[in-house]
Design a protein around this motif. Structure first.
Motif, mmCIF file in Angstrom:
data_model
loop_
_atom_site.group_PDB
_atom_site.id
_atom_site.type_symbol
_atom_site.label_atom_id
_atom_site.label_comp_id
_atom_site.label_asym_id
_atom_site.label_seq_id
_atom_site.Cartn_x
_atom_site.Cartn_y
_atom_site.Cartn_z
ATOM 1 N N LYS A 289 0.821 -1.210 0.000
ATOM 2 C CA LYS A 289 0.000 0.000 0.000
ATOM 3 C C LYS A 289 0.863 1.271 0.000
ATOM 4 O O LYS A 289 0.575 2.230 -0.690
ATOM 5 C CB LYS A 289 -0.940 -0.017 1.211
ATOM 6 C CG LYS A 289 -1.827 1.214 1.359
ATOM 7 C CD LYS A 289 -2.820 1.350 0.204
ATOM 8 C CE LYS A 289 -3.574 2.673 0.291
ATOM 9 N NZ LYS A 289 -4.461 2.875 -0.848
ATOM 10 N N ASN B 175 4.764 3.126 -0.275
ATOM 11 C CA ASN B 175 6.134 2.970 -0.768
ATOM 12 C C ASN B 175 7.129 3.530 0.241
ATOM 13 O O ASN B 175 6.778 4.356 1.076
ATOM 14 C CB ASN B 175 6.305 3.712 -2.096
ATOM 15 C CG ASN B 175 5.400 3.141 -3.169
ATOM 16 O OD1 ASN B 175 5.249 1.935 -3.279
ATOM 17 N ND2 ASN B 175 4.771 4.011 -3.940
ATOM 18 N N ASN C 90 9.407 5.645 -0.265
ATOM 19 C CA ASN C 90 9.622 7.088 -0.400
ATOM 20 C C ASN C 90 8.439 7.910 0.102
ATOM 21 O O ASN C 90 8.360 9.116 -0.131
ATOM 22 C CB ASN C 90 9.962 7.450 -1.857
ATOM 23 C CG ASN C 90 8.775 7.254 -2.790
ATOM 24 O OD1 ASN C 90 7.688 6.850 -2.369
ATOM 25 N ND2 ASN C 90 8.969 7.557 -4.053
ATOM 26 N N THR D 215 5.239 7.668 -0.755
ATOM 27 C CA THR D 215 4.060 7.767 -1.622
ATOM 28 C C THR D 215 3.132 6.573 -1.388
ATOM 29 O O THR D 215 3.518 5.570 -0.789
ATOM 30 C CB THR D 215 4.469 7.816 -3.104
ATOM 31 O OG1 THR D 215 5.335 6.716 -3.373
ATOM 32 C CG2 THR D 215 5.182 9.109 -3.430
ATOM 33 N N THR D 216 1.893 6.728 -1.868
ATOM 34 C CA THR D 216 0.855 5.731 -1.649
ATOM 35 C C THR D 216 0.517 5.053 -2.964
ATOM 36 O O THR D 216 0.423 5.729 -3.981
ATOM 37 C CB THR D 216 -0.426 6.442 -1.159
ATOM 38 O OG1 THR D 216 -0.074 7.240 -0.029
ATOM 39 C CG2 THR D 216 -1.493 5.451 -0.752
ATOM 40 N N ASN D 217 0.339 3.745 -2.946
ATOM 41 C CA ASN D 217 -0.128 3.063 -4.155
ATOM 42 C C ASN D 217 -1.633 2.884 -4.116
ATOM 43 O O ASN D 217 -2.209 2.717 -3.048
ATOM 44 C CB ASN D 217 0.537 1.703 -4.294
ATOM 45 C CG ASN D 217 2.018 1.819 -4.530
ATOM 46 O OD1 ASN D 217 2.466 2.672 -5.307
ATOM 47 N ND2 ASN D 217 2.799 1.014 -3.856
ATOM 48 N N ASP E 298 -5.009 8.713 3.965
ATOM 49 C CA ASP E 298 -3.873 8.304 3.140
ATOM 50 C C ASP E 298 -2.595 8.958 3.654
ATOM 51 O O ASP E 298 -1.544 8.336 3.728
ATOM 52 C CB ASP E 298 -4.096 8.746 1.684
ATOM 53 C CG ASP E 298 -4.431 7.570 0.773
ATOM 54 O OD1 ASP E 298 -4.551 6.445 1.307
ATOM 55 O OD2 ASP E 298 -4.578 7.780 -0.436
#
Lengths: 340, 424
Positions: free
Chosen positions: B185, B187, B189, B191-193, B306
């Motif tokens: 879900k 990353n 770095n 960020t969100t997938n 998120d």
């Protein structure tokens, strides 16, 4: 241009390999990244070196070319707009319409694709390469193929035509490409509705500036927070200018020179005069950003807008909005023409 | 006449119960559609057995805790193992009322399980279904609906923005914190997938089933058919849902540059959740406004969670939590003097801040209770059961196989060899 390894100038030198070219390219590249113009002159010279090596290998195995020919590049290379990293897009056209010539040039095309790949220009995902029979044909077969594409008007044939339209000769007979493009011009002059079909093909643009004048960045995935500079920034300029160039039978292939040619025409002088500066800025910015990060081919399409200084953010937004404006303008021109 | 009304009211309550129980079907479609194929059979099937469990627990103790006599500050203490007896003076069948209330308890539990999706062990569902139905839901329901201390303050929550939706969402919140995000879900770095659901058609169909079921949820909460007031409640419910969907479309288009389907679906649901508390207390224009605000709120709430790195696969926290809070507060703003059968008029109708204060206190205390108790229960379960979550391998192969030994979509997963065997 930096010093070329000695053996390159020495006929029959055994070490004149693609790997050597790659090494030379990698060390020399940063000397040529001051401007997009300089970078593309350099890319041309590397690709021409690859061609020399490929031809030499081909000659050693299969003898000299059976006829006159022309090797052309397309895509960003054709438009003289390559970034630091670009994949390869190229094709061949030759005089003699025979089975043996076809076999000779497809072999050469295969060698060229492998050579470019080894020299740092990855294979084209869409298989737009001289090693593919679609892009390696005799003059007469090319004419037949173009006629077929023009009449078919399918999604794929239109994509192919637009790719072909950016063809620029690197080695060989320049007239071949002009003649083939003239074929396209003749057809569109007689069938103006075809331009409308091309317009539909380029209408879908990934918006990058939203209702609140905010950047529309990727929300998920590892490029979250970035905009897709290729789709949202370059595509509107490249595609719309290409379409107008096609309409006016302009032979230039780079977006900048197409704009120059177009603005010489009375209709466009006033309406497109702003365009050249914007596109130059876009090329300039891309080069600046990508000097910092060139790890893989996908990376170079994305621009992390959070990192930009305030004035550059503003500038970039204006460039993107003007891309949308150009889109609207082109639509009005084509549709206006149809109503006449 | 009295007997006719008694019968009509009872029919109305059973009809309401049917519609609310049908909402389980809506949740099955919504949840399965919003998650991946490899977990579809599990997500659908577990809803049936947890509703079964909730029914038995509600019959044994839940109903008594909420509505029983000898009640104290905390809960009621009679009518356990409810026999179907008719309560004196009730203008409808008590058994019908029981069934209607049972359906609500089931919905709250299903909402809570939204926070478990795609990574919790089946046994965690089983144990928490019982604990939640005994210790979490009945307490909040008693406070507000069973004559508990918040009812005495005049807390307005017509059909359960707080009692049902927020309570469920808070348990989901506790669960998603303890379970941690699904594999892939977030990353490294930061960020969100987007882990895309496997079927947007299911999700949309789920929303429509829920939307229709909501007429039982809100309309049925009139309990009686006198004056046809339930028609007005249904009207408010419908226009709030519509406004929520529209608002979500507009906000996603303005902010993202495109109208996002999951956001639109969440917007409709958020409108429904928000109007649940206020549908009987506000005028129609206010219902539209309440739904509209909910549609915008849910969009930002999803972004907010998120950012917090909370993985909420079915958006339970935003749809049922954030919108539940807003809906509860909204009566403190818009309740009219004529319609406020419970409590006082809202801020915009000359009631001052007093009702808004009651709403704010009620919603905070209820949320805090539901969250804290759920967290403690789940934390204890995590210790005793050696974890709430399936192993990494099981999560990757999917819960259909790991928990049930069977695929929801067998053809999509079985090997060619197996396919040939079946064919021959």
């Amino acid at each position: 241009m930096g010093a070329f390894p000695q053996c390159f100038y020495h006929m029959g030198c055994e070490e004149m390999s693609y790997t050597t070219i790659k090494k030379w390219r990698d060390t020399e590249l940063e000397k040529h990244d001051a401007s997009s113009q300089a970078l593309n002159v350099f890319h041309d010279s590397v690709m021409k070196k690859v061609f020399e090596t490929a031809l030499k290998k081909q000659k050693a195995l299969h003898g000299p070319p059976p006829c006159l020919y022309s090797w052309f590049v397309m895509g960003s290379a054709g438009r003289f707009e390559q970034a630091i990293i670009s994949d390869q897009d190229h094709g061949l056209v030759y005089e003699e319409d025979s089975e043996s010539a076809a076999q000779y040039f497809i072999r050469l095309g295969k060698e060229l694709a492998d050579g470019l790949n080894e020299a740092g220009y990855p294979f084209c995902d869409g298989n737009v390469m001289s090693s593919n029979p679609v892009w390696c044909k005799s003059k007469s077969k090319w004419n037949e193929q173009l006629s077929k594409w023009l009449k078919e008007e399918s999604f794929e044939s239109i994509r192919f035509l637009l790719i072909f339209y950016d063809a620029r000769v690197l080695v060989g007979e320049e007239e071949y490409i002009f003649e083939l493009k003239q074929h396209v011009h003749d057809y569109t002059n007689q069938n103006p509705h075809f331009l409308e079909r091309l317009l539909e093909n380029t209408q879908h643009v990934k918006k990058a500036v939203g209702f609140f004048h905010q950047f529309l960045t990727e929300t998920h995935g590892s490029y979250a927070g970035s905009i897709d500079l290729k789709q949202s920034g370059f595509f509107p300029y490249v595609n719309n200018i290409r379409l107008l160039a096609l309409k006016e039978s302009v032979n230039a292939t780079s977006t900048l020179s197409r704009i120059e040619e177009l603005t010489k025409l009375p209709n466009y002088q006033r309406d497109l005069s702003w365009c050249k500066g914007e596109f130059e800025k876009l090329l300039h910015y891309r080069l600046q950003y990508h000097k910092k990060m060139t790890e893989n081919y996908d990376d170079i399409h994305y621009l992390d807008v959070k990192e930009l200084p305030k004035d550059e953010k503003k500038d970039m937004k204006q460039i993107l909005l003007n891309g949308q404006r150009l889109q609207d303008y082109t639509q009005a021109v084509i549709q206006g023409m149809m109503r006449k | 006449m009295k007997e006719i009304m008694f019968s009509l009211n009872s029919v109305w309550l059973v009809l309401g119960a049917l519609l609310v129980i049908l909402m389980q079907g809506g949740f099955i479609l919504l949840e399965a559609g919003s998650t991946r194929m490899k977990n579809a059979g599990h997500i659908a099937g577990k809803t049936v057995f947890t509703f079964g469990l909730a029914s038995i627990v509600f019959w044994a103790v839940g109903y008594g805790f909420i509505f029983g006599g000898n009640s104290n500050f905390f809960i009621g203490l009679s009518d356990f193992f409810y026999s179907g007896d008719q309560a004196d003076g009730m203008p409808y069948s008590t058994a019908a009322f029981f069934l209607f209330q049972l359906a609500f308890a089931g919905i709250s539990l299903t909402i809570a399980f939204g926070g478990f999706a795609e990574r919790a062990k089946l046994s965690a569902y089983l144990v928490f279904a019982i604990l939640f139905s005994v210790l979490v839901y009945p307490v909040v329901a008693h406070w507000i609906w069973g004559g508990g201390w918040l009812a005495e303050h005049g807390k307005q929550d017509f059909a359960g923005s707080t009692v049902v939706h927020l309570t469920g969402a808070m348990a989901a919140f506790a669960a998603t914190i303890l379970l941690k995000p699904r594999i892939g879900k977030f990353n490294k770095n930061g960020t969100t997938n987007n882990i895309f659901g496997h079927n947007q058609v299911y999700t949309a169909l789920g929303v429509i089933v829920l939307w229709v079921g909501w007429f039982g949820f809100n309309g049925g909460s009139t309990f009686v058919v006198d004056d046809g007031f339930f028609g007005f409640v249904a009207l408010n419910t419908n226009i709030a849902a519509g406004a929520g969907a529209i608002a979500a479309l507009i906000i996603s288009w303005m902010v993202l540059g495109k109208s996002d389907i999951p956001t639109i679906l969440n917007g409709a649901l958020a409108g429904l959740v928000a109007i649940t508390a206020s549908c009987a207390f506000v005028e129609t224009w206010a219902a539209v406004l309440i739904g509209f605000v909910a549609g915008i709120l849910v969009f930002y709430s999803v972004k907010f969670f998120d950012k917090l790195k909370v993985d909420d696969p079915i958006y339970a926290l935003s749809v049922h939590g954030a919108a539940g809070v807003w809906g509860t507060l909204s009566t403190g703003l818009f309740a009219t003097p004529e319609l406020a059968a419970v409590g006082k008029p809202g801020l915009f109708y000359g009631g001052g801040f007093s009702q808004l204060g009651v709403q704010a206190m009620g919603v905070s205390v209820s949320a805090l209770y539901a969250f804290a108790v759920s967290f403690i229960l789940l934390y204890a379960m995590k210790k005793v059961m050696k974890g709430l979550r399936v192993s990494e391998e099981e999560e990757i192969i999917g819960l259909d196989v790991s928990e049930h030994g069977n695929y929801g979509y067998p053809e999509a997963f079985i090997t060619n060899e197996e396919k040939n065997r079946i064919a021959n």
